[in-house]
Design an enzyme around this catalytic site. Structure first.
Site, PDB file in Angstrom:
ATOM      1  N   GLU A  73      32.554  82.695  32.465  1.00  0.00           N
ATOM      2  CA  GLU A  73      32.403  84.034  33.020  1.00  0.00           C
ATOM      3  C   GLU A  73      33.981  84.761  32.618  1.00  0.00           C
ATOM      4  O   GLU A  73      33.789  85.945  32.541  1.00  0.00           O
ATOM      5  CB  GLU A  73      32.286  83.927  34.636  1.00  0.00           C
ATOM      6  CG  GLU A  73      30.870  83.753  34.969  1.00  0.00           C
ATOM      7  CD  GLU A  73      29.928  84.816  34.204  1.00  0.00           C
ATOM      8  OE1 GLU A  73      30.307  85.970  34.412  1.00  0.00           O
ATOM      9  OE2 GLU A  73      28.948  84.489  33.758  1.00  0.00           O
ATOM     10  N   SER A 159      38.906  74.326  13.608  1.00  0.00           N
ATOM     11  CA  SER A 159      37.464  74.922  13.427  1.00  0.00           C
ATOM     12  C   SER A 159      36.459  74.410  12.295  1.00  0.00           C
ATOM     13  O   SER A 159      35.462  74.480  12.274  1.00  0.00           O
ATOM     14  CB  SER A 159      37.425  76.466  13.351  1.00  0.00           C
ATOM     15  OG  SER A 159      38.521  76.785  14.148  1.00  0.00           O
TER      16      SER A 159
HETATM   17  C1  LIG Z   1      33.378  74.541   6.899  1.00  0.00           C
HETATM   18  C2  LIG Z   1      32.516  75.314   8.095  1.00  0.00           C
HETATM   19  N1  LIG Z   1      31.549  75.987   7.944  1.00  0.00           N
HETATM   20  C3  LIG Z   1      30.871  76.869   9.066  1.00  0.00           C
HETATM   21  C4  LIG Z   1      31.458  77.082  10.110  1.00  0.00           C
HETATM   22  C5  LIG Z   1      30.767  78.140  11.201  1.00  0.00           C
HETATM   23  N2  LIG Z   1      30.386  77.355  12.234  1.00  0.00           N
HETATM   24  C6  LIG Z   1      30.917  76.991  13.213  1.00  0.00           C
HETATM   25  S1  LIG Z   1      30.114  76.165  14.437  1.00  0.00           S
HETATM   26  C7  LIG Z   1      28.597  75.952  13.447  1.00  0.00           C
HETATM   27  C8  LIG Z   1      27.431  75.287  13.743  1.00  0.00           C
HETATM   28  C9  LIG Z   1      27.866  73.656  14.016  1.00  0.00           C
HETATM   29  O1  LIG Z   1      26.670  73.146  14.483  1.00  0.00           O
HETATM   30  P1  LIG Z   1      26.701  71.790  15.023  1.00  0.00           P
HETATM   31  O2  LIG Z   1      27.597  70.868  13.930  1.00  0.00           O
HETATM   32  O3  LIG Z   1      25.151  71.329  14.902  1.00  0.00           O
HETATM   33  O4  LIG Z   1      27.199  71.525  16.364  1.00  0.00           O
HETATM   34  P2  LIG Z   1      27.025  72.366  17.618  1.00  0.00           P
HETATM   35  O5  LIG Z   1      27.776  73.713  17.503  1.00  0.00           O
HETATM   36  O6  LIG Z   1      25.564  72.377  17.737  1.00  0.00           O
HETATM   37  O7  LIG Z   1      27.786  71.775  18.771  1.00  0.00           O
HETATM   38  C10 LIG Z   1      28.981  76.587  12.164  1.00  0.00           C
HETATM   39  C11 LIG Z   1      28.120  76.992  11.267  1.00  0.00           C
HETATM   40  C12 LIG Z   1      32.692  76.127  10.239  1.00  0.00           C
HETATM   41  N3  LIG Z   1      33.184  76.139  11.716  1.00  0.00           N
HETATM   42  N4  LIG Z   1      33.297  75.537   9.501  1.00  0.00           N
END
Ligand SMILES: Cc1ncc(C[n+]2csc(CCOP(=O)(O)OP(=O)(O)O)c2C)c(N)n1
Lengths: 396, 360
Positions: A73, A159
Site C-alpha cells: 500500500e 536482481s
Molecule cells: C537475468 C534476468 N532476466 C530477466 C529478469 C527480469 N525478471 C525479473 S523477475 C522475472 C520472473 C521470475 O520468475 P520466477 O523465477 O518464477 O520467480 P517469481 O517472480 O515467480 O517468484 C523476470 C523475467 C531478471 N531479473 N534477470
C-alpha cells in the site's frame, strides 16, 4: 560396460525413455496438511514442530503478511518506488527458514523476505531498505526489497536472476572445506530455473559434492509466463536426479511439510556432504511486483481459488487442532503486526538519506585515484549547485 | 559568438576542407509529407514490429513475457495479429533467446528478440560476441545471421537502481560484426528499428525505456526507415558540438537551449543514432565548424563510447580544436539508486562543462 562416460548396461531393445514413449512417473508432492489445514494421517514427520516453534513460525508469517500488505500500500501511495509481496508463499519462506540453522548461509532471489524475518530482520530494517535511508545497510544503493545482512548470513539480493545458484554452490563448498556443520540454502523461482546458471549450479553441486539445499519456489508464474511455457518434463524436481542430485517435491503452502522437507534436506546434505533439491509447489497470489498487473494475463477465478488456500490460514487451523491457537489470539497478533509495520514505515520515512560521501565508497575496498577525483568533482558540483543535492541527503 | 571564440588558423583551414565532403549530407529522415499520428516510443516500436511482421512472413518476435505484450507493452497485439507461432514467450533464459535467434536467422528467418532489460543481456553476451558477430566471418561468408535484431530497453528511469538503469552500449561497440543503434525518440525509433530489422547484419537496438511513455510526438503511420550509420543534427549551432545518443540527446538539447538563453552560446547537438558504425564524418564536420567537442553519455566514463569519439575526433580534427574535447558521463561506480541525480550527466553538468570549455 565401462565406458569412460559411465558404467552402463547393454540392451537389445531400441527403446526410448521419456514423454510419448516410456514416461517416468511424476514425482509426487509431499504434504502433511490438506488444503484446509487438517493434518493427514500417516504422514511421515521426522522433525517435530513443538508449540513454541509453531507459535514463532505462525507469528513470523503473520508479520510477513502484515508487512507485505502495508508496504505494498505504501508503494501504491508513492512512498517508495517498488515492492514485491510473497503472498501465497509465506509458508515456503518461513517454514524453510525455521528448519535451517542460523549458521547456514542463505542466498535468495527476492521473494523470500520471510526467511530474513525469521532470522531477525525486522519490519524496520525492511522499511529502512525500501526507503533507501541512512539506516539501510545497503546505503540506499539498490531498489526496494534488495535486502541483505552479513550478521544474519543472508547474502545481499541482486536482481539478475539465477546468478545466486552457482554462488551458493561455491559457498557450500567453502563451508565444507572449512569443516563447518552448515549448508548453503539457495532459493529461486521456477522461471529462474530456466537460466543457464541453474544448470551450472546443479551440475557443479553434484560433481563437487557441495552441501547445498536448493529450494525452488514453483509458484506457477514468472511475471506473465506460466510454468507450462517455462518447461516440459517433470517440473524442477524432475531435473535433480538426472544431475545426480536427490530431489523432493513438497507442498509449499503446507508449513508442516516444508519444515520437515527442509530439515530433512539439511540433514541429508550434511550427512552426505552433497546437494539436495526441493521444489515447493505454490501459487504467486499477488502481482509479480508493484510494476505488474496480473489480471492482464491470468484468470480472476484462478487467483481467487488460490487465495482461498492461504498457507497461513492452513497452518493456523493445524495449530488450532492441537489447541495451540485460537481466533482471539490470531486477531490480536495480526493487529500488533500491522501496528509494527506501520510504525516501521513512519520511522523509516523520518530518516535522512545516506550521505553524499557514500557515493563512491565500496566500489573497491579503497577508492582508486580516478574515483577520488570524481568524488571531488561531485562535491564541487554540489557546492556550486546546492539544489542538485537530493532532498534529505547530507554531505557527510 | 562563434567569431569571438574561434581564432581562425590552420585548424580552421583544415576544417573547411574536410567539412566540404559532408556538407551536402541530408541528416533528417525523409518523412515530410507522410501521414503521421501522435505516438509514444512504445507505440512507435509496436508500429515498426507490425510493419516488419506484415512485410516478411519470416519475421519472428520472441523473448520473456512477449506474448501478452511485454512488460513494457511494446509487443501488444502482435501475437493476436500474426500468430502464436511467430510471436511467443520463451523460457526465461537470455543466452537461449539469442542462441535460438541466431539459429533461426542462420536458416533465413528474421528474428526480432527482446531482452527484457539491457541489464539482463549479459547471459547472452557470449552468443552475441562470439557467435552472432562472427557467424559470417568465420564461415568465409557462407553463413550469416543478418536477420537477427536484438531489442532491449536501457537507461536511467529515476528509480531503477543497479539493475534497471544501465547503459551497456560500450561493451557492444567493441564487437566487430554487429551494429549498435540507440534512437532518441519515437520517430527516430520507428525508422531506425525498421532499418535494423532489414539490415543484413545482426543489430542490437537499445531503446530508451524512460521515453517509452513520456516521449510523444508525431510519428509517420506508414513505412519509413532511417539509415543506420548516419547521425542527425538535432540542433544547429556554431560554438560547440554536443554529441549524444538515446535519451541523452534530450538532455543535450535542453542544455543547448539554456546555454543559448543565458550565455548566448549556440551549441550544435548531434544525435549519433548509430554507435557502430558511427558517423565520424558528421561529427568531424561539426567540430571543424565549432572547434569544440563535448560527448555525453549515461554509461560510466571510463572506456565509455565517448572515449572512442574523442580519440577519433582528436585525430581527425586536431588542428580545428580550440579546447580539449570533454566527456560528461556517468561516474565510475555501479549505477546508484539514491545518488542517481548526481551520477547522471544532467543538464546542469553539461551546461557547466560547456561554459568551462568556452572559457578555456
Ligand atoms: C537475468 C534476468 N532476466 C530477466 C529478469 C527480469 N525478471 C525479473 S523477475 C522475472 C520472473 C521470475 O520468475 P520466477 O523465477 O518464477 O520467480 P517469481 O517472480 O515467480 O517468484 C523476470 C523475467 C531478471 N531479473 N534477470
Amino acid at each position: 560396460m565401462d565406458f569412460p562416460g559411465g558404467k552402463v548396461p547393454f540392451t537389445e531393445d531400441l527403446a526410448w525413455l521419456g514423454p510419448g514413449f516410456t514416461p517416468r512417473p511424476t514425482i509426487p508432492c509431499y504434504r502433511a496438511l490438506d488444503s484446509q489445514g487438517a493434518p493427514l494421517p500417516g504422514t511421515s514427520l521426522p522433525h517435530d514442530i513443538d508449540q513454541a516453534l509453531a507459535t514463532r513460525m505462525y507469528e513470523t508469517m503473520i508479520s510477513l503478511q502484515a508487512v507485505d500488505t502495508i508496504f505494498y500500500e505504501a508503494q501504491r501511495q508513492g512512498r517508495f518506488s517498488f515492492y514485491m509481496t510473497s503472498t501465497g508463499e509465506e509458508s515456503t519462506a518461513v517454514a524453510s527458514a525455521a528448519a535451517l540453522n542460523p549458521d547456514d548461509v542463505v542466498f535468495t532471489q527476492y521473494r523470500e523476505q520471510g526467511v530474513l524475518m525469521w532470522r531477525g530482520y525486522t519490519p524496520l530494517d525492511m522499511a529502512n531498505q525500501c526507503y533507501g535511508n541512512a539506516l539501510d545497510s545497503g546505503k540506499g544503493r539498490q531498489m526496494p526489497v534488495h535486502y541483505g545482512s552479513k550478521a544474519l548470513n543472508f547474502h545481499t539480493i541482486s536482481s539478475p536472476l539465477a546468478t545466486q545458484l552457482p554462488q551458493a554452490v561455491g559457498a557450500a563448498y567453502a563451508l565444507k572445506l572449512e569443516g563447518k556443520a552448515a549448508v548453503a540454502a539457495c532459493y529461486f523461482g521456477e522461471g529462474a530455473a530456466s537460466e543457464g546458471d541453474f544448470h551450472a549450479a546443479l551440475n557443479f553441486s553434484a560433481t563437487l559434492s557441495a552441501p547445498v539445499v536448493f529450494i525452488c519456489r514453483n509458484n506457477g508464474w514468472a511475471i506473465s509466463t506460466p510454468a507450462s511455457e517455462q518447461y516440459r518434463g517433470d517440473g524442477i524436481a524432475g531435473r535433480g536426479p538426472s544431475y545426480g542430485v536427490p530431489s523432493l517435491r513438497v507442498d509449499g503452502g503446507d508449513a508442516v511439510a516444508v519444515y520437515n522437507a527442509v530439515a530433512e534436506a539439511r540433514r541429508v546434505a550434511l550427512e552426505r556432504r552433497g546437494p539436495v533439491l526441493l521444489e515447493a509447489m505454490s501459487y504467486r497470489s499477488g502481482h509479480h511486483s508493484t510494476s505488474d498487473d496480473s489480471s492482464r494475463y491470468r484468470a480472476a477465478e484462478e487467483m481467487a481459488a488460490w487465495r482461498a488456500r492461504d498457507p497461513v490460514a492452513r497452518f493456523e487451523r493445524w495449530m488450532a487442532v492441537r489447541g495451540w491457537w485460537d481466533e482471539a489470539r490470531g486477531v490480536g497478533a495480526r493487529k500488533a503486526a500491522r501496528r509494527e509495520a506501520i510504525a516501521a514505515l513512519a520511522a523509516a520515512a523520518k530518516q535522512p538519506r545516506p550521505p553524499l560521501s557514500e557515493m563512491f565508497s565500496d566500489v573497491y575496498d579503497e577508492p582508486p585515484p580516478h574515483l577520488v577525483a570524481q568524488r571531488a568533482e561531485v562535491e564541487a558540483f554540489v557546492r556550486a549547485h546546492p539544489e542538485t543535492l537530493p532532498a534529505g541527503m547530507p554531505l557527510e | 559568438m562563434a567569431a569571438i571564440l574561434r581564432a581562425p588558423g590552420l585548424g580552421a583551414v583544415w576544417g573547411t576542407v574536410r567539412g566540404l565532403a559532408t556538407a551536402v549530407r541530408q541528416a533528417e529522415p525523409a518523412t515530410a509529407g507522410l501521414d503521421a499520428k501522435q505516438m509514444n516510443l512504445c507505440s512507435a516500436v509496436n508500429d515498426a514490429l507490425h510493419i516488419a511482421m506484415d512485410e516478411n512472413p519470416k519475421t519472428l518476435v520472441f523473448g520473456e513475457d512477449v506474448s501478452f505484450g511485454g512488460v513494457f507493452r511494446c509487443t501488444v497485439g502482435l501475437a493476436e495479429k500474426h500468430g502464436k507461432h511467430r510471436v511467443f514467450n520463451t523460457p526465461l533464459c537470455e543466452q537461449g533467446i539469442v542462441g535460438f535467434g541466431i539459429g533461426a536467422a542462420a536458416q533465413g528467418y528474421s528474428p526480432i528478440v527482446e531482452i527484457q532489460f539491457a541489464d539482463y543481456i549479459f547471459p547472452a553476451f557470449d552468443q552475441i560476441t562470439n557467435e552472432a558477430a562472427k557467424y559470417r566471418f568465420r564461415s568465409g561468408g557462407e553463413f550469416d545471421v543478418g536477420g537477427l535484431t536484438i531489442r532491449t530497453p536501457y537507461g536511467a528511469v529515476g528509480h531503477g537502481g543497479h539493475y534497471h538503469s544501465q547503459s551497456p552500449e560500450a561493451f557492444f561497440t567493441h564487437i566487430p560484426g554487429i551494429k549498435v543503434v540507440m534512437p532518441s525518440g519515437p520517430r527516430e525509433t520507428k525508422g531506425l528499428l525498421l532499418s535494423a530489422i532489414r539490415d543484413p547484419n545482426p543489430v542490437v537496438v537499445f531503446e530508451a525505456k524512460m521515453l517509452y511513455r513520456t516521449a510523444v510526438e508525431d510519428v509517420p503511420t506508414g513505412d519509413y526507415s532511417i539509415p543506420l550509420g548516419r547521425a542527425r543534427i538535432a540542433r544547429a549551432g556554431s560554438d560547440v558540438t554536443l554529441v549524444g545518443w538515446g535519451q541523452q540527446v534530450l538532455v543535450l538539447e535542453q542544455a543547448a537551449k539554456e546555454l543559448a538563453a543565458s550565455d548566448g552560446i549556440e551549441a550544435e547537438v548531434i544525435d549519433l543514432r548509430t554507435l557502430l558504425p558511427w558517423d565520424a564524418d558528421a561529427v568531424a564536420a561539426s567540430v571543424e565548424k565549432t572547434g569544440r567537442l563535448v560527448v555525453s553519455h549515461e554509461a560510466p566514463l571510463t572506456s565509455g563510447f565517448g572515449a572512442e569519439i574523442v580519440a577519433a575526433i582528436s585525430d581527425r580534427c586536431f588542428y580545428s580544436l580550440e579546447a580539449p574535447p570533454l566527456r560528461i558521463a556517468g561516474y565510475d561506480t555501479p549505477f546508484p539508486l539514491v545518488c542517481e541525480p548526481l551520477y547522471l550527466p544532467g543538464v546542469q553538468r553539461v551546461v557547466d562543462g560547456v561554459r568551462r570549455l568556452l572559457r578555456a
